[in-house]
Every structure is written in structure tokens, then in C-alpha cells.
Enzyme design. Structure first.
Site, mmCIF file in Angstrom:
data_model
loop_
_atom_site.group_PDB
_atom_site.id
_atom_site.type_symbol
_atom_site.label_atom_id
_atom_site.label_comp_id
_atom_site.label_asym_id
_atom_site.label_seq_id
_atom_site.Cartn_x
_atom_site.Cartn_y
_atom_site.Cartn_z
ATOM 1 N N GLY A 45 1.005 -1.650 0.230
ATOM 2 C CA GLY A 45 0.101 0.172 0.058
ATOM 3 C C GLY A 45 0.969 1.333 0.283
ATOM 4 N N GLN A 50 2.801 9.781 1.688
ATOM 5 C CA GLN A 50 4.558 9.714 1.018
ATOM 6 C C GLN A 50 4.797 9.383 0.273
ATOM 7 O OE1 GLN A 50 2.480 5.262 1.709
ATOM 8 N NE2 GLN A 50 4.496 5.197 2.895
ATOM 9 N N CYS A 107 5.547 -0.041 7.179
ATOM 10 C CA CYS A 107 5.407 0.623 6.973
ATOM 11 C C CYS A 107 6.519 1.390 6.126
ATOM 12 C CB CYS A 107 4.651 2.178 7.883
ATOM 13 S SG CYS A 107 4.396 3.165 6.515
ATOM 14 N N LEU A 108 6.237 1.292 4.849
ATOM 15 C CA LEU A 108 7.533 2.023 3.763
ATOM 16 C C LEU A 108 7.650 3.466 4.293
ATOM 17 C CD1 LEU A 108 5.952 1.533 -0.202
ATOM 18 C CD2 LEU A 108 7.811 0.247 1.545
ATOM 19 N N HIS A 149 -4.492 1.294 7.145
ATOM 20 C CA HIS A 149 -2.927 1.456 7.775
ATOM 21 C C HIS A 149 -3.192 3.168 6.382
ATOM 22 C CE1 HIS A 149 1.474 1.615 7.862
ATOM 23 N NE2 HIS A 149 1.761 2.125 6.825
ATOM 24 N N GLU A 150 -2.999 2.935 4.971
ATOM 25 C CA GLU A 150 -3.768 3.966 4.275
ATOM 26 C C GLU A 150 -4.289 4.383 4.909
ATOM 27 O OE1 GLU A 150 -0.745 3.069 1.841
ATOM 28 O OE2 GLU A 150 -0.191 1.530 3.216
ATOM 29 N N HIS A 153 -3.156 6.854 6.967
ATOM 30 C CA HIS A 153 -1.618 7.816 6.590
ATOM 31 C C HIS A 153 -2.879 9.646 6.032
ATOM 32 C CE1 HIS A 153 1.960 5.977 6.378
ATOM 33 N NE2 HIS A 153 1.888 5.042 5.446
#
Ligand SMILES: [Zn+2]
Length: 184
Positions: A45, A50, A107-108, A149-150, A153
Site C-alpha cells: 500500500g 508518502q 510501513c514504507l 493503515h492507508e 496516512h
């Protein structure tokens, strides 16, 4: 185009995304670039924040992840999640069950950091798709977790915010070490 993924410490990660009012060619391009960036980083994701854009758009792809099952329903009927991947969710709204699941998350924007995070077991999602149509579904398992999670963000929230207080205190240094300074 593959964007550099912004890391923890960048202020845009704490910014709530503005709703997308019109799905312009720029939004199509953004979605394409986000998918490319996510795939290049082997993520499931990615949210617009990000890559530096505080907008309500995220991409998800759980294809090929066998060790963590994804479940999906449309209109109450079970569907095969892979058939709906990759997902581009615009202005997503979610509501989750009170019952929670604790599971591993990363997480990226936090390379190398993993934590067990409590999330709703199942979520109902309402979003717009790139073609402007409304899309409603329910998700659980990895997909349910990814959506939550997204969605976080898009509201400036990060997975470390869900760590239990004691764990966050204990791991403070590890998290601080990941913090990246960005010039103003
Ligand atoms: Zn993330």
C-alpha cells in the site's frame, strides 16, 4: 514515474489529505505513479502523503501474498480480492468493527520497523474509483489491515501511533533513529 518515498520525519506525513474534487488527468497520472512507486518498493500500500502530496488517494495491492490471507466482500458476498487489485481508493471512508485483530505491520516510510498493531477485524469501505464510480466493499485479513493503515496516512496518522504506550516508550530510540531530517 517512481517517486522517492518520504520517510518518518517529513512533515507532509502528518498532514491530512485534501479531498479530491475532480478526477483530472493529473489524478490519473498520480495514481499511476503511486502504483509504480509502491511496486518498486515491494509494498502492499501507498498513500499520497508518502510521495509528498496531501491528498485523499491511496493505492493497495495484496496480489501474490500467500502467507497473510486477504478477505473481501461486495454487497455481502465473498469475492476474490485479486480480481480487484490493484486498488486505487479516492476519498475513502471506512468504518471498522469493534472487535480487533493484532497483527504484524510495517510501513514504507519506516524502513525496517515492524510492530504488532491492533486493527478492526473487518472494515466497511466507501471510496471513489478512478472512473468516478463509487466503490463499496468490506475487507478483513491483510487487505482489511492495509485499508486501515492507508486510511490513517490520508489523515496524517502513522502506524506507530497505534503502538501501545509502553512499547512506544521502550522502542523510542529505534523509532527516533529512523527519523529523517528534511530541509524546510
Ligand atoms: Zn505506511
Amino acid at each position: 514515474m517512481i517517486y522517492p518515498i518520504l520517510r518518518y520525519g517529513h512533515p507532509v506525513l502528518r498532514r491530512k489529505g485534501a479531498p479530491i474534487l475532480a478526477i483530472t488527468p493529473e489524478i490519473h497520472q498520480l495514481a499511476k505513479d503511486m502504483l509504480e512507486t509502491m511496486r518498486n518498493a515491494h509494498g502492499v500500500g501507498l498513500a499520497a502523503q508518502q510521495i509528498g502530496q496531501a491528498l485523499q488517494i491511496c493505492v493497495i495491492d495484496v496480489t501474490g501474498i500467500k502467507d497473510r490471507e486477504s478477505k473481501m466482500w461486495i454487497g455481502g458476498k465473498v469475492v476474490v480480492p485479486e480480481e480487484y487489485m490493484p486498488m486505487v481508493l479516492i476519498n475513502p471512508e471506512i468504518s471498522g468493527t469493534k472487535s480487533k485483530d493484532i497483527g504484524p505491520e510495517g510501513c514504507l516510510s519506516f524502513p525496517g520497523l515492524a510492530a504488532d498493531i491492533s486493527r478492526s477485524q473487518r472494515v466497511r469501505v466507501k471510496a471513489k474509483m478512478l472512473d468516478g464510480k463509487d466503490f463499496e466493499f468490506e475487507a478483513a485479513g491483510l487487505l482489511g489491515r492495509a485499508v486501515q493503515h492507508e486510511h490513517d496516512h490520508l489523515h496524517g496518522k502513522l502506524f506507530i501511533d497505534h503502538m501501545p504506550q509502553a512499547e512506544r516508550r521502550e522502542r523510542r530510540q529505534e523509532i527516533e533513529d529512523l527519523k529523517t531530517e528534511y530541509p524546510e
